[in-house]
Scaffold this motif. Structure first.
Motif, PDB file in Angstrom:
ATOM      1  N   SER A 180       0.845  -1.202   0.000  1.00 23.87           N
ATOM      2  CA  SER A 180       0.000   0.000   0.000  1.00 23.87           C
ATOM      3  C   SER A 180       0.872   1.241   0.000  1.00 23.87           C
ATOM      4  CB  SER A 180      -0.904   0.011   1.224  1.00 23.87           C
ATOM      5  OG  SER A 180      -1.745  -1.113   1.222  1.00 23.87           O
ATOM      6  N   ARG A 181       0.313   2.314  -0.541  1.00 22.10           N
ATOM      7  CA  ARG A 181       1.021   3.594  -0.587  1.00 22.10           C
ATOM      8  C   ARG A 181       1.071   4.225   0.806  1.00 22.10           C
ATOM      9  NH1 ARG A 181      -2.304   3.073  -4.701  1.00 22.10           N
ATOM     10  NH2 ARG A 181      -1.472   3.208  -6.806  1.00 22.10           N
ATOM     11  N   LEU A 182       2.249   4.682   1.171  1.00 23.41           N
ATOM     12  CA  LEU A 182       2.362   5.500   2.381  1.00 23.41           C
ATOM     13  C   LEU A 182       1.846   6.898   2.046  1.00 23.41           C
ATOM     14  CD1 LEU A 182       5.924   4.578   3.728  1.00 23.41           C
ATOM     15  CD2 LEU A 182       3.731   3.912   4.695  1.00 23.41           C
ATOM     16  N   GLU A 183       1.325   7.582   3.055  1.00 24.98           N
ATOM     17  CA  GLU A 183       0.944   8.985   2.856  1.00 24.98           C
ATOM     18  C   GLU A 183       2.219   9.822   2.659  1.00 24.98           C
ATOM     19  OE1 GLU A 183      -2.263  10.061   2.691  1.00 24.98           O
ATOM     20  OE2 GLU A 183      -2.996   8.033   3.028  1.00 24.98           O
ATOM     21  N   LEU A 184       3.245   9.528   3.469  1.00 26.44           N
ATOM     22  CA  LEU A 184       4.562  10.145   3.360  1.00 26.44           C
ATOM     23  C   LEU A 184       5.604   9.103   3.689  1.00 26.44           C
ATOM     24  CD1 LEU A 184       4.086  13.571   5.184  1.00 26.44           C
ATOM     25  CD2 LEU A 184       4.392  13.199   2.738  1.00 26.44           C
ATOM     26  N   PRO A 185       6.714   9.110   3.034  1.00 28.88           N
ATOM     27  CA  PRO A 185       7.048   9.831   1.829  1.00 28.88           C
ATOM     28  C   PRO A 185       6.205   9.336   0.646  1.00 28.88           C
ATOM     29  CG  PRO A 185       9.044   8.939   2.838  1.00 28.88           C
ATOM     30  CD  PRO A 185       7.869   8.346   3.536  1.00 28.88           C
ATOM     31  N   GLN A 186       5.930  10.240  -0.245  1.00 31.47           N
ATOM     32  CA  GLN A 186       5.212   9.843  -1.444  1.00 31.47           C
ATOM     33  C   GLN A 186       6.115   8.952  -2.284  1.00 31.47           C
ATOM     34  OE1 GLN A 186       3.684  13.321  -3.404  1.00 31.47           O
ATOM     35  NE2 GLN A 186       2.210  13.695  -1.774  1.00 31.47           N
ATOM     36  N   GLU A 187       5.505   8.080  -3.024  1.00 35.26           N
ATOM     37  CA  GLU A 187       6.206   7.091  -3.864  1.00 35.26           C
ATOM     38  C   GLU A 187       6.868   5.985  -3.052  1.00 35.26           C
ATOM     39  OE1 GLU A 187       5.606   7.049  -7.098  1.00 35.26           O
ATOM     40  OE2 GLU A 187       4.428   8.842  -6.738  1.00 35.26           O
ATOM     41  N   TRP A 188       6.503   5.874  -1.774  1.00 32.04           N
ATOM     42  CA  TRP A 188       6.958   4.764  -0.939  1.00 32.04           C
ATOM     43  C   TRP A 188       5.768   3.864  -0.662  1.00 32.04           C
ATOM     44  CZ3 TRP A 188      11.073   5.369   3.345  1.00 32.04           C
ATOM     45  CH2 TRP A 188      12.184   6.070   2.854  1.00 32.04           C
ATOM     46  N   LEU A 189       6.050   2.575  -0.517  1.00 32.83           N
ATOM     47  CA  LEU A 189       5.026   1.582  -0.215  1.00 32.83           C
ATOM     48  C   LEU A 189       5.332   0.907   1.113  1.00 32.83           C
ATOM     49  CD1 LEU A 189       4.863  -0.220  -3.701  1.00 32.83           C
ATOM     50  CD2 LEU A 189       3.342   1.588  -2.850  1.00 32.83           C
ATOM     51  N   THR A 190       4.311   0.297   1.685  1.00 27.11           N
ATOM     52  CA  THR A 190       4.506  -0.556   2.848  1.00 27.11           C
ATOM     53  C   THR A 190       3.994  -1.948   2.523  1.00 27.11           C
ATOM     54  OG1 THR A 190       4.130  -0.857   5.206  1.00 27.11           O
ATOM     55  CG2 THR A 190       2.342   0.180   3.947  1.00 27.11           C
ATOM     56  N   LEU A 191       4.762  -2.953   2.886  1.00 27.90           N
ATOM     57  CA  LEU A 191       4.396  -4.340   2.649  1.00 27.90           C
ATOM     58  C   LEU A 191       3.655  -4.854   3.880  1.00 27.90           C
ATOM     59  CD1 LEU A 191       6.726  -7.089   1.223  1.00 27.90           C
ATOM     60  CD2 LEU A 191       5.130  -7.549   3.068  1.00 27.90           C
ATOM     61  N   ALA A 192       2.378  -5.076   3.715  1.00 29.77           N
ATOM     62  CA  ALA A 192       1.561  -5.642   4.803  1.00 29.77           C
ATOM     63  C   ALA A 192       0.130  -5.770   4.313  1.00 29.77           C
ATOM     64  CB  ALA A 192       1.606  -4.754   6.046  1.00 29.77           C
ATOM     65  N   PRO A 193      -0.475  -6.847   4.628  1.00 30.36           N
ATOM     66  CA  PRO A 193       0.103  -8.036   5.246  1.00 30.36           C
ATOM     67  C   PRO A 193       0.620  -9.029   4.206  1.00 30.36           C
ATOM     68  CG  PRO A 193      -2.282  -8.231   5.214  1.00 30.36           C
ATOM     69  CD  PRO A 193      -1.932  -6.897   4.603  1.00 30.36           C
ATOM     70  N   LEU A 194       1.351  -9.980   4.712  1.00 35.97           N
ATOM     71  CA  LEU A 194       1.772 -11.170   3.979  1.00 35.97           C
ATOM     72  C   LEU A 194       1.164 -12.331   4.739  1.00 35.97           C
ATOM     73  CD1 LEU A 194       3.588 -12.817   1.988  1.00 35.97           C
ATOM     74  CD2 LEU A 194       5.401 -12.603   3.710  1.00 35.97           C
ATOM     75  N   CYS A 195       0.356 -13.142   4.074  1.00 34.92           N
ATOM     76  CA  CYS A 195      -0.263 -14.261   4.791  1.00 34.92           C
ATOM     77  C   CYS A 195      -0.400 -15.489   3.899  1.00 34.92           C
ATOM     78  CB  CYS A 195      -1.596 -13.876   5.407  1.00 34.92           C
ATOM     79  SG  CYS A 195      -2.666 -12.857   4.418  1.00 34.92           S
TER      80      CYS A 195
END
Length: 161
Positions: A60-75
């Motif tokens: 999913s896209r982080l609000e900040l920094p822009q153009e960064w993603l977060t990996l979650a969840p992995l299941c």
């Protein structure tokens, strides 16, 4: 035969079943649904075997920094854990993040698991977030992100879990 592919709306119920069975509670399934509903999902992939979804990963896209993603969840469904399915999902998702030219991916998780994919824990980057820094890893797609100092602002659904 195991196949990794992009998730489709037809997969969402099966993904929820995987998440609930993997985490033995509904919070992660609810998080995924809320991230989808909020338009935060950049990449969502499933592992299927004989047309049955056995695992999933979401970036999913982080609000900040822009153009960064977060990996979650992995299941992964419990009967298929420890068979390399999670690793394949992570690799495919990171490849897709590179193809889409995002700058970085962060994860909150076990450093021993995620370091093998190129996530840096205790690297030069200074990342500030609501999560423990020792479990926050950075996968720098743009090499300059390795040296960044940034506050990680997660989409609202993460803060509601």
């Amino acid at each position: 035969m195991l196949k990794i592919r992009h998730a489709t709306p037809e997969d969402f119920t099966a993904i929820s079943v995987v998440a609930v069975s993997a985490f033995e509670q509904p919070n992660e399934a609810r998080l995924m649904s809320d991230l989808r509903d909020g338009g935060h999902v950049a990449i969502e992939m499933v592992a299927s075997d004989e047309d049955m979804v056995v695992g999933c990963v979401m970036l999913s896209r982080l609000e900040l920094p822009q153009e960064w993603l977060t990996l979650a969840p992995l299941c992964i469904i419990p009967s298929r854990q420890r068979q390399g399915i999670g690793a394949e999902l992570v690799r495919y998702a990171l490849d897709e993040a590179r193809r889409q030219e995002f700058d970085a991916v962060v994860v909150v998780g076990d450093p021993d698991y995620y370091v093998r994919f190129g996530f840096e824990f205790d690297g030069f980057a200074q990342l500030f977030s609501p999560y423990p820094p020792q479990y926050t890893g950075l996968y720098p797609i743009d090499p300059q992100t390795s040296l960044t100092r940034a506050e990680l602002l997660y989409p609202a659904p993460f803060l509601e879990v």
